[in-house]
Design an enzyme around this catalytic site. Structure first.
Site, PDB file in Angstrom:
ATOM      1  N   VAL A  28       9.813 -27.848  70.597  1.00  0.00           N
ATOM      2  CA  VAL A  28       9.681 -28.324  71.983  1.00  0.00           C
ATOM      3  C   VAL A  28       9.176 -27.186  72.883  1.00  0.00           C
ATOM      4  O   VAL A  28       9.553 -26.025  72.700  1.00  0.00           O
ATOM      5  CB  VAL A  28      11.057 -28.831  72.483  1.00  0.00           C
ATOM      6  CG1 VAL A  28      10.988 -29.247  73.950  1.00  0.00           C
ATOM      7  CG2 VAL A  28      11.515 -30.008  71.635  1.00  0.00           C
ATOM      8  N   LEU A  87       2.735 -27.108  71.112  1.00  0.00           N
ATOM      9  CA  LEU A  87       2.280 -27.864  69.932  1.00  0.00           C
ATOM     10  C   LEU A  87       2.256 -29.369  70.185  1.00  0.00           C
ATOM     11  O   LEU A  87       2.134 -30.164  69.255  1.00  0.00           O
ATOM     12  CB  LEU A  87       3.157 -27.549  68.716  1.00  0.00           C
ATOM     13  CG  LEU A  87       3.127 -26.099  68.213  1.00  0.00           C
ATOM     14  CD1 LEU A  87       3.824 -25.978  66.875  1.00  0.00           C
ATOM     15  CD2 LEU A  87       1.702 -25.592  68.062  1.00  0.00           C
ATOM     16  N   ASP A 114      -3.866 -33.070  75.198  1.00  0.00           N
ATOM     17  CA  ASP A 114      -2.785 -33.237  74.215  1.00  0.00           C
ATOM     18  C   ASP A 114      -2.711 -34.674  73.709  1.00  0.00           C
ATOM     19  O   ASP A 114      -2.733 -34.933  72.508  1.00  0.00           O
ATOM     20  CB  ASP A 114      -1.427 -32.889  74.845  1.00  0.00           C
ATOM     21  CG  ASP A 114      -1.131 -31.410  74.826  1.00  0.00           C
ATOM     22  OD1 ASP A 114      -2.087 -30.626  74.771  1.00  0.00           O
ATOM     23  OD2 ASP A 114       0.060 -31.050  74.873  1.00  0.00           O
TER      24      ASP A 114
END
Ligand code: PMV
Length: 325
Positions: free
Chosen positions: A100, A104, A150
């Site tokens: 978290v 990533l 993302d």
């Protein structure tokens, strides 16, 4: 109704973080070695519409109604149920191996997995375009001004060349290449560094726009290197990109330490990846050097090291949908 599950990969940004928020191109690739997973099961005997949300990794086990509607998990479940007047009772359980707040893509991957699993469970599976749109809406609740990179790379699970507001372009990876992804163990919310860069840009727009443009140019050169199989030339481009990120003031002693350790141990290039001031860095490595460089990274205090190979999709396709705006 049978249980339905969906997974979504992690991601790393190879080039162009931060500058991408200002319209420059960036390159991101999925990381399949880590993933978020959502499993939806019918809640037999529970009253219609009773939705249980469980995320044991973060200690959540509650009714959907008890969650703040803007909390990411709740927002993703609600987005998947949009337009459904009487949903069945069900339980959605979310687990993830993606660290978290490490750059990533953990938040976007959780959203994508929930959107896919819940929408399939209620018999209204969302298209990739809709999953991407809804995951972007959830990102916006928490990250202020996300570029949308993302949610896009994670939804389509392919290497992408991304420019905000333009058609999504899949990258053709002519020759696979290997990365090590090392975690500083420091978690800094992306919204903080994005906010700091914005403040600095507002103060000195010309200087910062010149830095963004240089980063954008690196991303374009990197695209060419990836598509023509000139993988080794990505190393120096990573080094240059890292130097520019330092000038944006989003690196940190921990990131610089890991970048230096990787280079000293023989990496072809290295840079921070994602929002910065913590989170992860990436190093381009020859397969024969994996072990030595991973060991050097651990000795330089990396909390974890993930090895991944960037593989291509078969061809460069424009997927025809619009990304973030
Ligand atoms: O920290 P991450 O991997 O979510 O990266 C954010 C990338 C930025 O360019 C810094 C912000 C954005 O929304 O693109």
């Amino acid at each position: 109704m049978p249980a339905i599950s969906a997974t979504a990969p992690g991601k790393v940004i190879l080039f162009g973080e931060h500058a991408v928020v200002y319209g420059q191109p960036a390159i991101a690739v999925p990381v399949r070695d880590v993933a978020a997973k959502a499993i939806v099961t019918a809640a037999i005997g529970a009253p219609q519409g009773r939705i249980q949300v469980e995320a044991p990794d973060i200690g959540v086990s509650t009714n959907l109604d008890a969650l703040d509607p803007t909390a990411p998990l709740a927002a993703a479940v609600r987005a998947a149920l949009q337009g459904v007047s009487a949903p069945p009772a069900f339980k959605v359980r979310i687990t993830s191996t993606i660290p978290v707040a490490g750059g990533l893509g953990s938040g976007a991957a959780v959203s994508v997995a929930i959107l896919r699993a819940v929408s399939a469970f209620i018999g209204k599976p969302l298209s990739d375009e809709k999953v991407n749109e809804f995951a972007f809406a959830v990102e916006k609740l928490h990250h202020g001004t996300p570029s949308g990179i993302d949610n896009t790379v994670i939804t389509f699970a392919k290497p992408i060349f991304y420019i905000q507001g333009e058609a999504i372009e899949t990258l053709r990876v002519a020759a696979p290449f290997d990365l090590l992804i090392a975690d500083t163990g420091v978690s800094t919310p992306t919204r903080l560094t994005v906010g700091d860069v914005r403040t600095a840009w507002e103060r000195e727009p010309q200087r910062f726009e010149a830095l963004f443009a240089e980063i954008g140019q690196i991303a374009r050169l990197a695209r060419n290197a990836i598509e023509t199989g000139k993988t080794a030339s990505l190393g120096p481009l990573m080094d240059e990109n890292h130097a520019l990120l330092q000038r944006l003031n989003v690196s940190s002693p921990e990131l610089d330490g890991l970048v230096a350790a990787a280079r000293q141990a023989g990496a072809l290039g290295a840079k921070l990846s994602g929002g910065g001031r913590g989170g992860n860095m990436i190093a381009l490595v020859e397969p024969s050097m994996h072990e030595a460089i991973a060991t050097a990274l651990r000795q330089a205090a990396a909390k974890s090291v993930i090895a991944t190979t960037v593989l291509g999709s078969r061809g460069a396709e424009a997927q025809g949908s619009k990304n973030g705006n």
